[in-house]
Design a protein around this motif. Structure first.
Motif, short mmCIF file in Angstrom:
data_model
loop_
_atom_site.label_atom_id
_atom_site.label_comp_id
_atom_site.label_asym_id
_atom_site.label_seq_id
_atom_site.Cartn_x
_atom_site.Cartn_y
_atom_site.Cartn_z
N TYR A 22 0.89 -0.76 0.13
CA TYR A 22 0.10 0.08 0.20
C TYR A 22 1.28 1.61 0.09
N ARG A 52 -3.21 4.80 1.45
CA ARG A 52 -3.40 3.51 1.86
C ARG A 52 -3.12 2.33 3.58
N ALA A 66 -3.26 1.88 7.27
CA ALA A 66 -3.85 1.75 8.10
C ALA A 66 -3.44 0.38 9.07
N PHE A 116 -4.36 -2.76 11.52
CA PHE A 116 -5.44 -3.79 10.66
C PHE A 116 -6.49 -4.02 11.36
N ASP A 147 -8.45 -1.47 12.31
CA ASP A 147 -9.89 -0.50 11.60
C ASP A 147 -9.88 -1.02 10.57
N THR A 148 -9.36 -1.91 9.62
CA THR A 148 -9.82 -2.38 8.56
C THR A 148 -11.41 -3.88 8.48
N ALA A 149 -11.43 -4.17 7.19
CA ALA A 149 -12.07 -5.13 7.38
C ALA A 149 -11.56 -6.08 7.60
N GLU A 150 -10.69 -6.66 6.51
CA GLU A 150 -10.09 -7.71 6.78
C GLU A 150 -9.29 -7.80 8.55
N LEU A 177 -0.77 -2.61 8.81
CA LEU A 177 -1.55 -3.22 7.21
C LEU A 177 -0.02 -2.35 6.40
N TYR A 232 -1.43 -11.27 3.79
CA TYR A 232 -1.44 -9.67 4.70
C TYR A 232 -0.07 -9.79 5.31
#
Length: 258
Positions: A147, A151, A153, A155, A157-160, A196, A203
């Motif tokens: 990223y 981009r 972030a 981890f 705070d992410t959907a994954e 991330l 990941y």
């Protein structure tokens, strides 16, 4: 490279599988699963094949922006020659024609803005990477994108990351709490505190919890389909390992070491 193997029943994830698992075995100080000892679907085979070799590379892991530029240029050249694996870090047709699979370098201002937004100072090897290329196409076949500054972030705070933390939390407790001296290696804890920096089938995470004397952060590779969280000394070591793991082309004579 250290490895956590955290085996549990599989949990469906977009038609594939994602699972966290508990420790089931140890060889030479590295935690491995029974599946790993017998070989797995990625063709890694036994633990003896899980080393930090330098197939197709004459370079040591870089740190500074200048070292990263030389290193990434060599990697781009190797990938461009990998015509048999266009989807494994080969880049677009335009990138291949240009002989560069990366992006424009990040500016100091862009890196500083990302650090301010995340309230951290990036470790040297990762800062150097961003200042050489603000993102990357993919590495080793399992990472689709590294990223850009904008981009990055946490981890959590992410959907994954949210899914990974929920899965880890649901199943890790079944095996009881880890020993006090191993609590920092609980995958829930790792996922909640780490940054991330790359995604795809795997990941890549950078962990600021215990920086080394030189300021470097531990790097983790999380492989959902294998149920593994592997530890590396820093971002450069992780990149170097995954680059060589997925590389099938030997370097040209001009890039080979003496």
């Amino acid at each position: 490279m250290a490895k956590l193997v955290l085996r549990t029943p599989r949990v469906a994830r977009e038609g594939n599988v994602a699972w966290i698992s508990c420790q089931v075995g140890s060889v030479g100080g590295t935690l491995v699963s029974a599946a790993k000892l017998a070989g797995d679907s990625r063709g890694k085979g036994s633990l003896n094949n899980l080393h930090e070799g330098r197939r197709g590379s004459s370079s040591a892991p870089p740190k500074t922006a200048r070292e990263w530029r030389d290193y990434l240029r060599e990697y781009s050249e190797l990938c461009v020659r990998s015509d048999d694996e266009p989807g494994h870090g080969g880049g677009t047709a335009e990138q291949r024609a240009a002989g560069w699979l990366g992006c424009e370098p990040a500016t100091e201002a862009a890196v500083a803005a990302a650090e301010h937004r995340l309230a951290v100072r990036f470790p040297t090897s990762y800062r150097g990477f961003l200042l050489a290329s603000n993102g990357w196409t993919g590495v080793g076949g399992w990472i689709e994108e590294l990223y850009s500054c904008a981009r990055l972030a946490w981890f959590r705070d992410t959907a994954e990351g949210g899914i990974s933390i929920d899965v880890a939390g649901d199943f890790f407790g079944e095996w009881g709490a880890p020993p006090e001296d191993d609590s920092a290696r609980n995958p829930v804890t790792i996922f909640e505190r780490s940054l991330l920096v790359a995604g795809g089938q795997d990941y890549w995470l950078l962990d600021p919890a215990e920086p080394a004397a030189d300021g470097e952060w531990i790097a983790w590779r999380y492989e959902p389909d294998q149920g593994e969280v592997s530890q590396f000394a820093n971002f450069a070591e992780l990149f170097h390992f995954c680059r060589n793991e997925g590389n099938t082309v030997a370097p040209s004579p001009a890039t080979e070491s003496d």
